[in-house]
Enzyme design. Structure first.
Site, PDB file in Angstrom:
ATOM      1  N   ASN A   1      30.368  47.501   8.251  1.00  0.00           N
ATOM      2  CA  ASN A   1      31.497  46.572   8.094  1.00  0.00           C
ATOM      3  C   ASN A   1      32.435  47.102   7.008  1.00  0.00           C
ATOM      4  O   ASN A   1      32.063  47.163   5.835  1.00  0.00           O
ATOM      5  CB  ASN A   1      30.932  45.199   7.726  1.00  0.00           C
TER       6      ASN A   1
ATOM      7  N   HIS B   1      35.433  45.392   3.472  1.00  0.00           N
ATOM      8  CA  HIS B   1      35.404  45.397   2.008  1.00  0.00           C
ATOM      9  C   HIS B   1      36.323  46.471   1.410  1.00  0.00           C
ATOM     10  O   HIS B   1      36.732  46.371   0.265  1.00  0.00           O
ATOM     11  CB  HIS B   1      33.959  45.557   1.521  1.00  0.00           C
TER      12      HIS B   1
ATOM     13  N   HIS C   1      36.554  42.236  10.559  1.00  0.00           N
ATOM     14  CA  HIS C   1      36.777  40.803  10.780  1.00  0.00           C
ATOM     15  C   HIS C   1      38.261  40.522  10.551  1.00  0.00           C
ATOM     16  O   HIS C   1      38.762  40.724   9.449  1.00  0.00           O
ATOM     17  CB  HIS C   1      35.909  40.021   9.772  1.00  0.00           C
TER      18      HIS C   1
ATOM     19  N   ARG D   1      40.442  37.880   9.891  1.00  0.00           N
ATOM     20  CA  ARG D   1      40.408  36.449   9.503  1.00  0.00           C
ATOM     21  C   ARG D   1      41.769  35.822   9.716  1.00  0.00           C
ATOM     22  O   ARG D   1      42.801  36.501   9.623  1.00  0.00           O
ATOM     23  CB  ARG D   1      40.009  36.311   8.028  1.00  0.00           C
TER      24      ARG D   1
ATOM     25  N   ARG E   1      42.992  37.890   4.812  1.00  0.00           N
ATOM     26  CA  ARG E   1      42.758  38.213   3.395  1.00  0.00           C
ATOM     27  C   ARG E   1      42.327  39.655   3.166  1.00  0.00           C
ATOM     28  O   ARG E   1      42.385  40.152   2.069  1.00  0.00           O
ATOM     29  CB  ARG E   1      41.736  37.255   2.776  1.00  0.00           C
ATOM     30  N   HIS E   2      41.841  40.312   4.229  1.00  0.00           N
ATOM     31  CA  HIS E   2      41.527  41.745   4.044  1.00  0.00           C
ATOM     32  C   HIS E   2      42.084  42.577   5.202  1.00  0.00           C
ATOM     33  O   HIS E   2      43.091  43.241   5.044  1.00  0.00           O
ATOM     34  CB  HIS E   2      40.030  41.998   3.785  1.00  0.00           C
TER      35      HIS E   2
ATOM     36  N   GLU F   1      35.073  40.947  14.627  1.00  0.00           N
ATOM     37  CA  GLU F   1      34.669  39.558  14.365  1.00  0.00           C
ATOM     38  C   GLU F   1      35.900  38.663  14.343  1.00  0.00           C
ATOM     39  O   GLU F   1      36.935  39.045  13.771  1.00  0.00           O
ATOM     40  CB  GLU F   1      33.988  39.453  13.006  1.00  0.00           C
TER      41      GLU F   1
ATOM     42  N   THR G   1      32.872  34.252   1.756  1.00  0.00           N
ATOM     43  CA  THR G   1      32.440  35.038   2.904  1.00  0.00           C
ATOM     44  C   THR G   1      31.808  34.081   3.910  1.00  0.00           C
ATOM     45  O   THR G   1      31.627  32.903   3.604  1.00  0.00           O
ATOM     46  CB  THR G   1      31.452  36.150   2.468  1.00  0.00           C
ATOM     47  N   THR G   2      31.500  34.573   5.107  1.00  0.00           N
ATOM     48  CA  THR G   2      30.992  33.687   6.163  1.00  0.00           C
ATOM     49  C   THR G   2      29.648  33.084   5.752  1.00  0.00           C
ATOM     50  O   THR G   2      28.647  33.786   5.666  1.00  0.00           O
ATOM     51  CB  THR G   2      30.844  34.488   7.484  1.00  0.00           C
TER      52      THR G   2
ATOM     53  N   GLU H   1      24.023  37.503  16.959  1.00  0.00           N
ATOM     54  CA  GLU H   1      23.784  38.140  15.658  1.00  0.00           C
ATOM     55  C   GLU H   1      23.242  37.057  14.729  1.00  0.00           C
ATOM     56  O   GLU H   1      23.906  36.042  14.493  1.00  0.00           O
ATOM     57  CB  GLU H   1      25.072  38.740  15.083  1.00  0.00           C
TER      58      GLU H   1
ATOM     59  N   HIS I   1      24.336  40.076   7.240  1.00  0.00           N
ATOM     60  CA  HIS I   1      24.862  39.283   6.142  1.00  0.00           C
ATOM     61  C   HIS I   1      23.896  39.305   4.957  1.00  0.00           C
ATOM     62  O   HIS I   1      22.773  38.834   5.058  1.00  0.00           O
ATOM     63  CB  HIS I   1      25.154  37.821   6.512  1.00  0.00           C
ATOM     64  N   GLY I   2      24.376  39.878   3.890  1.00  0.00           N
ATOM     65  CA  GLY I   2      23.567  39.916   2.666  1.00  0.00           C
ATOM     66  C   GLY I   2      22.457  40.944   2.702  1.00  0.00           C
ATOM     67  O   GLY I   2      21.633  40.995   1.788  1.00  0.00           O
TER      68      GLY I   2
ATOM     69  N   GLN J   1      28.916  44.865   2.529  1.00  0.00           N
ATOM     70  CA  GLN J   1      29.107  44.785   1.087  1.00  0.00           C
ATOM     71  C   GLN J   1      28.324  45.835   0.299  1.00  0.00           C
ATOM     72  O   GLN J   1      28.878  46.553  -0.536  1.00  0.00           O
ATOM     73  CB  GLN J   1      28.718  43.370   0.607  1.00  0.00           C
TER      74      GLN J   1
HETATM   75  N1  PXP Z   1      27.878  40.359  10.228  1.00  0.00           N
HETATM   76  C1  PXP Z   1      28.836  39.406  10.218  1.00  0.00           C
HETATM   77  C2  PXP Z   1      29.061  38.620  11.474  1.00  0.00           C
HETATM   78  C3  PXP Z   1      29.599  39.163   9.055  1.00  0.00           C
HETATM   79  O1  PXP Z   1      30.554  38.209   9.064  1.00  0.00           O
HETATM   80  C4  PXP Z   1      29.364  39.947   7.916  1.00  0.00           C
HETATM   81  C5  PXP Z   1      30.158  39.706   6.667  1.00  0.00           C
HETATM   82  O2  PXP Z   1      31.359  40.314   6.667  1.00  0.00           O
HETATM   83  C6  PXP Z   1      28.386  40.943   7.998  1.00  0.00           C
HETATM   84  C7  PXP Z   1      27.644  41.106   9.146  1.00  0.00           C
HETATM   85  C8  PXP Z   1      28.100  41.873   6.841  1.00  0.00           C
HETATM   86  O3  PXP Z   1      27.682  41.155   5.725  1.00  0.00           O
HETATM   87  P1  PXP Z   1      27.583  41.897   4.321  1.00  0.00           P
HETATM   88  O4  PXP Z   1      28.963  42.279   3.930  1.00  0.00           O
HETATM   89  O5  PXP Z   1      26.986  40.850   3.427  1.00  0.00           O
HETATM   90  O6  PXP Z   1      26.712  43.091   4.518  1.00  0.00           O
END
Ligand code: PXP
Length: 260
Positions: free
Chosen positions: A6, A9, A42, A44, A48-49, A69, A99-100, A150, A213-214, A236
């Site tokens: 992703n 960032h 993504h 949005r 914002r990015h 996304e 964030t989501t 996902e 995510h995370g 991230q």
């Molecule tokens: N998958 C989805 C659907 C997300 O919205 C995000 C956040 O941007 C991620 C994965 C990646 O998350 P992270 O940036 O925490 O690795």
């Protein structure tokens, strides 16, 4: 196991200065060279990015498949349909969130989701739904005809961070911080079991399973062990590490942890 990187960032950093650098477009060849399988971005509603012209150029120029996304806002759905990425991952969006924060409320949003999914399918874009790991969400995703789900791994990542210290992941929401270690260990085991059981069920129902995510260099190893999870989307921590090691090395480091 497939890795989607992703790159939003990178655009977050650019937008902090509102100038042209760093340009997420420059990441495409590096992500490809490092052996990732997909680029995730993504678009949005508040831009914002990633901006419209980023999305357009990234879809047009990437050698890797693009996982775009988006929320179900009609304006965004139209843009994504015109861009024709390989996959659209439908995510929930709140303007005030950093964030989501969670998965889609699939059962409560059937009508908007059905409309978006039909439109994507009519334009040969495969669909993934970003959901919390629950039985009712996977059933709803199957009923809606999504190819992928996902799983939102934010809860898993939060429990992990509370148990093993903050490491490189700062939880975006900090629930009860001072739970006893035994309770946290039990919570982590349960969350992993849930992810494992539900991804197994989802595959049995004909869905393909991604997660994200995370996730980071510390907590990813337990997720990699879940064989029915086919793909991870990670942003991230890879971009954070790349500040020090460069993007290619940061992706190679993650790839090495994802070998099964
Ligand atoms: N998958 C989805 C659907 C997300 O919205 C995000 C956040 O941007 C991620 C994965 C990646 O998350 P992270 O940036 O925490 O690795």
């Amino acid at each position: 196991m497939l890795l989607g990187v992703n790159i939003d960032h990178i655009a977050v950093l650019r937008e902090a200065r509102q100038i042209a650098d760093p340009d997420p477009l420059d990441a495409l060849s590096i992500v490809n060279r490092a052996g990732a399988d997909q680029i995730t971005i993504h678009l949005r509603e508040d831009r914002r990015h990633i901006r419209d012209n980023d999305a357009e150029n990234i879809v047009r120029l990437s050698m890797l498949p693009i996982n775009l996304e988006c929320a179900t806002a009609p304006e965004i759905i139209n843009i994504v349909t015109d861009l024709k990425p390989h996959r659209a991952t439908i995510v929930p969006e709140k303007r005030e969130e950093v964030t989501t924060e969670g998965g889609l409320a699939v059962t409560g949003e059937q009508k908007a989701l059905r409309k978006a999914i039909d439109k994507f399918h009519n334009n040969e874009i495969e669909v993934s739904l970003f959901i919390d790991p629950t039985q009712e969400s996977i059933e709803a995703a199957q009923e809606l005809g999504a190819e992928w789900i996902e799983f939102h791994t934010g809860k898993y990542a939060n429990i992990y961070a509370m148990l093993y210290g903050n490491l490189s992941h700062t939880p975006y929401k900090i629930p009860e911080l001072d739970l006893p270690r035994a309770t946290l260990k039990e919570m982590l085991r349960n969350e992993l079991k849930t992810l494992q059981n539900l991804s197994h069920d989802a595959v049995g129902m004909g869905l393909r399973v991604a997660a994200g995510h995370g996730l980071n260099y510390h907590n990813v190893k337990e997720i990699v062990e879940i064989e029915t999870i086919e793909e991870l989307n990670i942003g991230q921590c890879i971009i954070a590490r790349s500040v020090y090691t460069g993007l290619e090395q940061a992706i190679l480091d993650m790839r090495a942890l994802m070998l099964r």
